[in-house]
Motif scaffolding. Sequence first.
Motif, mmCIF file in Angstrom:
data_model
loop_
_atom_site.group_PDB
_atom_site.id
_atom_site.type_symbol
_atom_site.label_atom_id
_atom_site.label_comp_id
_atom_site.label_asym_id
_atom_site.label_seq_id
_atom_site.Cartn_x
_atom_site.Cartn_y
_atom_site.Cartn_z
ATOM 1 N N SER A 37 0.770 -1.064 -0.014
ATOM 2 C CA SER A 37 0.092 0.047 0.090
ATOM 3 C C SER A 37 0.915 1.209 0.041
ATOM 4 O O SER A 37 0.585 2.325 -0.681
ATOM 5 C CB SER A 37 -1.236 -0.132 1.168
ATOM 6 N N ASP A 38 2.089 1.409 0.776
ATOM 7 C CA ASP A 38 2.859 2.452 0.813
ATOM 8 C C ASP A 38 3.464 2.695 -0.475
ATOM 9 O O ASP A 38 3.766 3.573 -1.221
ATOM 10 C CB ASP A 38 3.929 2.215 1.899
ATOM 11 N N ALA A 39 4.163 1.328 -1.231
ATOM 12 C CA ALA A 39 4.733 1.548 -2.628
ATOM 13 C C ALA A 39 3.763 1.993 -3.487
ATOM 14 O O ALA A 39 4.167 2.966 -4.551
ATOM 15 C CB ALA A 39 5.053 0.009 -3.216
ATOM 16 N N LYS A 40 2.517 1.762 -3.684
ATOM 17 C CA LYS A 40 1.374 2.011 -4.326
ATOM 18 C C LYS A 40 1.130 3.607 -4.266
ATOM 19 O O LYS A 40 0.948 4.369 -4.994
ATOM 20 C CB LYS A 40 0.185 1.315 -4.220
ATOM 21 N N LEU A 41 1.280 4.404 -3.016
ATOM 22 C CA LEU A 41 1.163 5.688 -2.785
ATOM 23 C C LEU A 41 2.229 6.379 -3.472
ATOM 24 O O LEU A 41 2.248 7.309 -3.825
ATOM 25 C CB LEU A 41 1.048 5.976 -1.087
ATOM 26 N N MET A 42 3.696 5.819 -3.190
ATOM 27 C CA MET A 42 4.723 6.393 -3.931
ATOM 28 C C MET A 42 4.506 6.355 -5.208
ATOM 29 O O MET A 42 4.855 7.364 -5.662
ATOM 30 C CB MET A 42 6.092 5.610 -3.102
ATOM 31 N N ALA A 43 4.181 5.259 -5.839
ATOM 32 C CA ALA A 43 4.045 5.389 -7.205
ATOM 33 C C ALA A 43 2.888 6.245 -7.817
ATOM 34 O O ALA A 43 2.907 6.833 -8.965
ATOM 35 C CB ALA A 43 3.708 3.813 -7.550
ATOM 36 N N LYS A 44 1.865 6.296 -7.063
ATOM 37 C CA LYS A 44 0.669 7.199 -7.462
ATOM 38 C C LYS A 44 1.218 8.803 -7.485
ATOM 39 O O LYS A 44 0.956 9.572 -8.210
ATOM 40 C CB LYS A 44 -0.411 7.107 -6.526
ATOM 41 N N TYR A 45 2.065 8.869 -6.536
ATOM 42 C CA TYR A 45 2.723 10.363 -6.322
ATOM 43 C C TYR A 45 3.463 10.783 -7.459
ATOM 44 O O TYR A 45 3.680 11.518 -8.070
ATOM 45 C CB TYR A 45 3.423 10.745 -5.032
ATOM 46 N N ILE A 46 4.435 9.867 -7.923
ATOM 47 C CA ILE A 46 5.473 9.719 -8.760
ATOM 48 C C ILE A 46 4.769 10.105 -10.199
ATOM 49 O O ILE A 46 4.959 10.798 -10.893
ATOM 50 C CB ILE A 46 6.232 8.557 -8.884
ATOM 51 N N LEU A 47 3.651 9.343 -10.403
ATOM 52 C CA LEU A 47 2.872 9.283 -11.686
ATOM 53 C C LEU A 47 2.215 10.589 -11.879
ATOM 54 O O LEU A 47 1.786 11.225 -12.765
ATOM 55 C CB LEU A 47 2.147 8.143 -11.925
ATOM 56 N N SER A 48 1.653 11.219 -10.660
ATOM 57 C CA SER A 48 1.035 12.556 -10.835
ATOM 58 C C SER A 48 1.807 13.744 -11.050
ATOM 59 O O SER A 48 1.312 14.583 -11.329
ATOM 60 C CB SER A 48 0.435 12.698 -9.105
ATOM 61 N N LEU A 49 3.065 13.625 -11.369
ATOM 62 C CA LEU A 49 4.092 14.528 -11.672
ATOM 63 C C LEU A 49 4.038 14.824 -13.036
ATOM 64 O O LEU A 49 4.919 15.680 -13.608
ATOM 65 C CB LEU A 49 5.433 14.037 -11.116
#
Length: 130
Positions: free
Chosen positions: A116-128
């Motif tokens: 779940s933390d890794a998905k939050l990190m990936a979601k942030y990265i892709l939001s850039l």
Amino acid sequence: MKRTLLILGVTSIFVASLSAFKPEPKTEPAVTINAPAIPKIATMQMSGGELLINKSDCIGCHHKINKLIGPSYTDIAKKYPNTDKNQLLLADKIIKGGSGVWGKIPMTPHPKISPSDAKLMAKYILSLKK
């Protein structure tokens, strides 16, 4: 000898008179600051994914804008559309590591990061993506 005592006596009186001299402290007029004159400071808010990235060792190889050892987060966001599938793909790469997509240097695995933390990190990265 008398001359030496006389010089020492005059010198000690002179020094004593200087130590008694205290200049008046300079006082400056008080400054009144009105609350409306103080600009409001904008608070920066970080997403959960950004906080997790900043707490991890990701910043040793990745930067938000510039390529370091690994690609920048904005370059990753340009390459992968922000979809659930890509969020899961990148979350899996964060946990398991990977190589070959961005060059010969492999990304180290991070097995202690929860999915779940890794998905939050990936979601942030892709939001850039701009």
